[in-house]
Design an enzyme around this catalytic site. Sequence first.
Site, mmCIF file in Angstrom:
data_model
loop_
_atom_site.group_PDB
_atom_site.id
_atom_site.type_symbol
_atom_site.label_atom_id
_atom_site.label_comp_id
_atom_site.label_asym_id
_atom_site.label_seq_id
_atom_site.Cartn_x
_atom_site.Cartn_y
_atom_site.Cartn_z
ATOM 1 N N ARG A 147 -12.829 24.047 74.778
ATOM 2 C CA ARG A 147 -14.200 24.078 73.859
ATOM 3 C C ARG A 147 -14.225 25.105 73.666
ATOM 4 O O ARG A 147 -14.429 26.419 73.874
ATOM 5 C CB ARG A 147 -15.179 22.696 73.697
ATOM 6 C CG ARG A 147 -15.608 22.753 75.271
ATOM 7 C CD ARG A 147 -15.652 23.380 76.538
ATOM 8 N NE ARG A 147 -17.541 23.845 75.419
ATOM 9 C CZ ARG A 147 -17.536 25.127 75.300
ATOM 10 N NH1 ARG A 147 -17.290 25.841 76.131
ATOM 11 N NH2 ARG A 147 -19.056 25.522 74.388
ATOM 12 N N GLY A 148 -15.345 25.980 72.297
ATOM 13 C CA GLY A 148 -16.278 26.933 72.260
ATOM 14 C C GLY A 148 -14.887 28.044 71.454
ATOM 15 O O GLY A 148 -14.055 28.022 71.302
ATOM 16 N N LYS A 151 -23.507 25.319 67.105
ATOM 17 C CA LYS A 151 -23.901 23.632 68.597
ATOM 18 C C LYS A 151 -24.503 22.884 68.141
ATOM 19 O O LYS A 151 -25.644 23.931 67.357
ATOM 20 C CB LYS A 151 -23.833 23.600 69.647
ATOM 21 C CG LYS A 151 -24.283 22.627 70.428
ATOM 22 C CD LYS A 151 -23.286 21.565 70.129
ATOM 23 C CE LYS A 151 -21.419 21.500 70.600
ATOM 24 N NZ LYS A 151 -20.012 20.396 69.555
ATOM 25 N N GLN A 182 -23.349 20.890 77.066
ATOM 26 C CA GLN A 182 -22.005 21.967 77.467
ATOM 27 C C GLN A 182 -23.462 23.150 77.727
ATOM 28 O O GLN A 182 -22.966 23.924 79.213
ATOM 29 C CB GLN A 182 -21.892 23.031 76.036
ATOM 30 C CG GLN A 182 -20.472 22.237 75.404
ATOM 31 C CD GLN A 182 -21.196 21.085 74.940
ATOM 32 O OE1 GLN A 182 -22.410 20.182 74.772
ATOM 33 N NE2 GLN A 182 -20.619 20.508 73.394
ATOM 34 N N ASP A 198 -19.276 29.012 65.660
ATOM 35 C CA ASP A 198 -18.115 28.295 65.526
ATOM 36 C C ASP A 198 -17.078 28.856 63.993
ATOM 37 O O ASP A 198 -16.240 29.233 63.892
ATOM 38 C CB ASP A 198 -18.535 26.859 65.380
ATOM 39 C CG ASP A 198 -18.544 26.107 66.924
ATOM 40 O OD1 ASP A 198 -19.723 26.477 67.297
ATOM 41 O OD2 ASP A 198 -18.132 26.214 66.874
ATOM 42 N N ARG A 208 -10.370 20.003 64.770
ATOM 43 C CA ARG A 208 -11.484 20.183 64.813
ATOM 44 C C ARG A 208 -11.440 20.948 64.307
ATOM 45 O O ARG A 208 -11.196 21.991 63.801
ATOM 46 C CB ARG A 208 -11.897 21.061 66.726
ATOM 47 C CG ARG A 208 -12.043 19.650 67.486
ATOM 48 C CD ARG A 208 -13.009 20.302 68.783
ATOM 49 N NE ARG A 208 -14.325 20.267 68.139
ATOM 50 C CZ ARG A 208 -15.623 20.836 69.466
ATOM 51 N NH1 ARG A 208 -14.866 21.714 70.015
ATOM 52 N NH2 ARG A 208 -16.315 20.263 69.190
HETATM 53 O O1 MRU Z 1 -18.538 21.419 70.524
HETATM 54 P P1 MRU Z 1 -18.008 23.348 71.682
HETATM 55 O O2 MRU Z 1 -18.242 22.793 73.015
HETATM 56 O O3 MRU Z 1 -16.617 23.853 71.532
HETATM 57 O O4 MRU Z 1 -19.238 23.707 70.473
HETATM 58 C C1 MRU Z 1 -19.304 25.027 71.102
HETATM 59 C C2 MRU Z 1 -20.107 26.519 70.485
HETATM 60 O O5 MRU Z 1 -21.478 25.338 68.806
HETATM 61 C C3 MRU Z 1 -20.193 27.159 70.680
HETATM 62 O O6 MRU Z 1 -21.907 27.711 70.865
HETATM 63 C C4 MRU Z 1 -19.564 27.987 69.985
HETATM 64 O O7 MRU Z 1 -18.252 28.003 69.823
HETATM 65 C C5 MRU Z 1 -19.144 29.713 70.384
HETATM 66 S S1 MRU Z 1 -18.221 30.139 71.752
HETATM 67 C C6 MRU Z 1 -18.337 31.526 72.308
#
Ligand code: MRU
Length: 343
Positions: A46-47, A246, A194, A235, A89
């Site tokens: 994720r990220g 997030k 997270q 994102d 996603r």
């Molecule tokens: O649902 P996730 O864990 O994929 O969400 C991640 C985030 O919101 C991060 O802040 C974002 O992807 C930046 S990662 C460098």
Amino acid sequence: MTIRAVEWKDDYILLLDQRLLPHETKFIELRTLQDVWDSIFELKVRGAPAIGITAAYGLALWVSTTDFSSFADFKDELEKEKEFLCSARPTAVNLFWALERLMTSIKDVSSVQEATERIVQEAILIDKEDEEVCRQIGEHALTLVEHGDTLLTHCNAGGIATSKYGTALSPFYLGKERGVTLHAFATETRPVLQGARLTAWELQNLGIDVTLITDNMVAHTLKTKNIKAVIVGADRIAANGDTANKIGTYGIALIAKSLGVPFYVAAPLSTIDLSTDKGEAIEIEERHPDEIRTLANAAIAPADIKVFNPAFDVTPAQLITGIITEKGIITEDFRTELAKLFS
Ligand code: MRU
């Protein structure tokens, strides 16, 4: 030693299963496109940047392990598999960006073999570039802080969410290398934690003084703990600077604005989507209700309770003090300045 969340191994992808952290550091082998899709959907990876890198390697793995009867057949199948990966996603634009980049890399190619080589090379390049880009983000972010400062971050925008260094956590990595001590407050980041599971673990491993808080402690912490700034990842950043990140980020930005604490978004150009005009146009992923009804696999609510579970929210540009990219920090007129980054 820094852990790499995603690694290309020619005939498989080695992936850190982030769902098991911090209790277990386990790497799994992805050998099919379905493995890759599942890993992204289930948050094993994720990220935004790490999702993009994994998807790129996923398509590279698929082309290099599949036989095709003709180039036309190859192209049809490739388009279908790309669309399939895109469905894993919807919010993090890096997924679409990385796969589109692979498609562009084979525009002038007319044989399966050459296309396969190019796709594999491009995927490796996306991974390598992300490391350098994150390092540059850290360089720029470091200009905003001084030795001894404390930053508050949300979710995990660290090394394991990228190729290396992270975005919002990059100044901690670079600061560590240079003897610039930074302290961190990390929100736990419900529903899937997270912040507690990943950011707290990652910064602690790095030897950073990190303090974990629950999400409802942000206002009190920003008011009482001498926080220099909030720094978060993204994102998707729309053309006007509105930023999806997030769930909970928007609330933190409102609190930061109200208390006069600067609020920074750290993200690579690959997260900026000029084709999305403003935040309202960003699709927000909604995830399974059980993420909210349970905590560490234990029920914490009536089994059938109605749930609203958006994984992201959109912070309006006017709440953002600055956007830190590999090309520098922009602090005003985001629409014009973001467009300039691509010209
Ligand atoms: O649902 P996730 O864990 O994929 O969400 C991640 C985030 O919101 C991060 O802040 C974002 O992807 C930046 S990662 C460098």
